[in-house]
Design an enzyme around this catalytic site. Sequence first.
Site, PDB file in Angstrom:
ATOM      1  N   THR A  87       0.747  -0.900  -0.156  1.00  0.00           N
ATOM      2  CA  THR A  87      -0.317   0.030   0.336  1.00  0.00           C
ATOM      3  C   THR A  87       0.640   1.143  -0.470  1.00  0.00           C
ATOM      4  OG1 THR A  87      -0.182  -0.262   2.072  1.00  0.00           O
ATOM      5  CG2 THR A  87      -2.294  -0.857   0.810  1.00  0.00           C
ATOM      6  N   PHE A  88       0.314   2.175  -0.311  1.00  0.00           N
ATOM      7  CA  PHE A  88       1.130   3.294  -0.255  1.00  0.00           C
ATOM      8  C   PHE A  88       2.178   3.599  -1.413  1.00  0.00           C
ATOM      9  CE2 PHE A  88      -1.244   3.493   3.411  1.00  0.00           C
ATOM     10  CZ  PHE A  88      -2.623   4.385   2.929  1.00  0.00           C
ATOM     11  N   ARG A  89       2.353   2.646  -2.297  1.00  0.00           N
ATOM     12  CA  ARG A  89       3.481   2.520  -3.091  1.00  0.00           C
ATOM     13  C   ARG A  89       4.791   2.730  -2.305  1.00  0.00           C
ATOM     14  NH1 ARG A  89       1.875   2.378  -8.514  1.00  0.00           N
ATOM     15  NH2 ARG A  89      -0.214   3.072  -8.276  1.00  0.00           N
ATOM     16  N   LEU A  90       4.608   2.132  -1.321  1.00  0.00           N
ATOM     17  CA  LEU A  90       6.393   1.291  -0.701  1.00  0.00           C
ATOM     18  C   LEU A  90       6.556   0.217  -0.333  1.00  0.00           C
ATOM     19  CD1 LEU A  90       5.395   2.999   3.078  1.00  0.00           C
ATOM     20  CD2 LEU A  90       7.341   3.576   1.468  1.00  0.00           C
ATOM     21  N   HIS A  91       6.565  -0.369  -2.347  1.00  0.00           N
ATOM     22  CA  HIS A  91       6.808  -1.537  -2.734  1.00  0.00           C
ATOM     23  C   HIS A  91       8.476  -2.487  -2.349  1.00  0.00           C
ATOM     24  CE1 HIS A  91       3.452  -0.047  -4.739  1.00  0.00           C
ATOM     25  NE2 HIS A  91       4.381   0.217  -5.916  1.00  0.00           N
TER      26      HIS A  91
END
Length: 195
Positions: free
Chosen positions: A172-176
């Site tokens: 989530t929130f692009r904290l890949h």
Amino acid sequence: MLTPEILDTFRGLLDEARASGDREPTAMNLATVDGTGRVHSRIVLLKAIDELGLRFFTNYESAKAGEIAEHKQVALCFHWKQIREGIQVRFEGRASKVGDAESDAYFASRPRGSQIGAWASKQSQELPDRQTFEERVAHFEKEFAGRDVTRPPHWGGYLVEPDRIEFWYGATFRLHERIVHTDHGTSWTSRLLYP
Ligand SMILES: Cc1cc2nc3c(=O)[nH]c(=O)nc-3n(C[C@H](O)[C@H](O)[C@H](O)COP(=O)(O)O)c2cc1C
């Protein structure tokens, strides 16, 4: 040679993708480069993976086969949308033809219709009209009537031996999270990359 840890990680994710109801969990994008540097990509199906690498099967007279003959370096990419928060796995490596015995064994396991199709399809060549293809299918059905369909000499497998593998885990929130494994010949190293 793939490490047992990398293989386990990949197989675990593939099992999750299978269990998720993904219609084509073994579908992978195969990118190739021709002699002029032009890049081509298409989907093929992963048929096996072990410590040596990944195997897929195709027509040895197809466009992709010509590109691999010119340039052995290829890239493979899986995207499983339905598991966790999305997973991507990328492989880069060299492709080479598998042995005849391996291609024979896999060909023998295919449904008869696919076996006839392998004879009838001049994959990637121009087809004047659909009827021409249907006539070729009928021709080979007649030719092999009442006996096993042998593997066409122009059909077989490739082994891709990866030297770079990246697992991308969605979050989530692009904290890949990205983990890249690189083969240095006698050992592999692993690093994290910024997403
Ligand atoms: C889901 C899916 C699976 C496919 N699997 C294969 C495969 O395993 N082998 C193959 O030769 N083509 C497969 N194809 C067709 C290829 O994408 C492509 O059209 C064909 O191999 C010709 O590619 P080329 O002209 O670049 O050689 C598949 C296509 C799709 C959409």
